[in-house]
Design a protein around this motif. Sequence first.
Motif, PDB file in Angstrom:
ATOM      1  N   MET A   1      48.602  28.160  41.039  1.00 40.99           N
ATOM      2  CA  MET A   1      49.033  29.428  40.372  1.00 40.99           C
ATOM      3  C   MET A   1      48.106  30.485  40.368  1.00 40.99           C
ATOM      4  SD  MET A   1      51.132  30.258  36.733  1.00 40.99           S
ATOM      5  CE  MET A   1      52.341  28.992  37.003  1.00 40.99           C
ATOM      6  N   ASP A   2      48.363  31.585  41.038  1.00 34.75           N
ATOM      7  CA  ASP A   2      47.325  32.576  41.059  1.00 34.75           C
ATOM      8  C   ASP A   2      47.226  33.457  39.828  1.00 34.75           C
ATOM      9  OD1 ASP A   2      47.103  32.099  43.953  1.00 34.75           O
ATOM     10  OD2 ASP A   2      48.840  33.433  44.599  1.00 34.75           O
ATOM     11  N   GLU A   3      46.343  34.150  39.791  1.00 38.81           N
ATOM     12  CA  GLU A   3      45.884  34.821  38.493  1.00 38.81           C
ATOM     13  C   GLU A   3      46.712  36.036  38.651  1.00 38.81           C
ATOM     14  OE1 GLU A   3      42.157  37.023  36.457  1.00 38.81           O
ATOM     15  OE2 GLU A   3      41.898  34.984  37.247  1.00 38.81           O
ATOM     16  N   ILE A   4      47.103  36.778  37.376  1.00 39.38           N
ATOM     17  CA  ILE A   4      47.730  38.106  37.674  1.00 39.38           C
ATOM     18  C   ILE A   4      47.138  38.846  36.563  1.00 39.38           C
ATOM     19  CG2 ILE A   4      50.017  39.238  37.056  1.00 39.38           C
ATOM     20  CD1 ILE A   4      51.631  36.937  37.643  1.00 39.38           C
ATOM     21  N   ASP A   5      47.008  40.070  36.753  1.00 37.78           N
ATOM     22  CA  ASP A   5      46.392  41.157  35.784  1.00 37.78           C
ATOM     23  C   ASP A   5      47.398  42.121  35.613  1.00 37.78           C
ATOM     24  OD1 ASP A   5      44.198  42.104  34.230  1.00 37.78           O
ATOM     25  OD2 ASP A   5      43.494  43.460  35.930  1.00 37.78           O
ATOM     26  N   ILE A   6      47.463  42.615  34.579  1.00 34.24           N
ATOM     27  CA  ILE A   6      48.189  43.633  33.895  1.00 34.24           C
ATOM     28  C   ILE A   6      47.615  44.500  33.065  1.00 34.24           C
ATOM     29  CG2 ILE A   6      50.644  44.332  32.681  1.00 34.24           C
ATOM     30  CD1 ILE A   6      51.447  41.377  33.531  1.00 34.24           C
ATOM     31  N   ASP A   7      47.484  45.529  33.549  1.00 41.15           N
ATOM     32  CA  ASP A   7      46.883  46.972  32.864  1.00 41.15           C
ATOM     33  C   ASP A   7      47.767  47.802  32.415  1.00 41.15           C
ATOM     34  OD1 ASP A   7      44.439  48.366  32.084  1.00 41.15           O
ATOM     35  OD2 ASP A   7      44.591  49.651  33.599  1.00 41.15           O
ATOM     36  N   THR A   8      47.755  48.279  30.991  1.00 43.02           N
ATOM     37  CA  THR A   8      48.810  49.066  30.526  1.00 43.02           C
ATOM     38  C   THR A   8      48.012  50.387  29.829  1.00 43.02           C
ATOM     39  OG1 THR A   8      50.208  47.045  30.219  1.00 43.02           O
ATOM     40  CG2 THR A   8      50.739  49.602  28.969  1.00 43.02           C
ATOM     41  N   ARG A   9      48.200  51.551  30.146  1.00 47.18           N
ATOM     42  CA  ARG A   9      48.231  52.711  29.673  1.00 47.18           C
ATOM     43  C   ARG A   9      49.180  53.586  29.010  1.00 47.18           C
ATOM     44  NH1 ARG A   9      46.356  51.874  34.097  1.00 47.18           N
ATOM     45  NH2 ARG A   9      46.955  53.393  35.488  1.00 47.18           N
ATOM     46  N   VAL A  10      49.169  53.865  27.758  1.00 51.42           N
ATOM     47  CA  VAL A  10      50.296  54.274  27.109  1.00 51.42           C
ATOM     48  C   VAL A  10      49.541  55.716  26.411  1.00 51.42           C
ATOM     49  CG1 VAL A  10      52.124  54.435  25.241  1.00 51.42           C
ATOM     50  CG2 VAL A  10      51.217  52.328  26.389  1.00 51.42           C
TER      51      VAL A  10
END
Length: 105
Positions: free
Chosen positions: A1-10
């Motif tokens: 399984m590949d690594e997923i990165d999620i970056d959130t700016r609110v």
Amino acid sequence: MDEIDIDTRVTEARTVIDVTGTRDVAVVVRSESGERIYLPPERFDEPVSASPYTSPYQGAGVGGEESPYGGGSGSTRGVVETADGFRITHPEPTTEFDVYRGDEE
């Protein structure tokens, strides 16, 4: 399984969610106006540089207005492809979001 990165700016005006490592996820965003589902760009399994395809969710909407689901690179809302994923720009602060990953074969 590949690594997923999620970056959130609110911020007070919007939410930006960067998904890298895949285009095989859907994101459900909840904010004051309700819930909105953002799907990955179509043909997510092809590298961006190899695909001349422009998503029907990008660009102008009905009557020449900007679609809430997309826009060009200068868009202030919607979904746009990036080199290794995609970026979601939601037009208000997000209170909650969920990420749903597609099936791996």
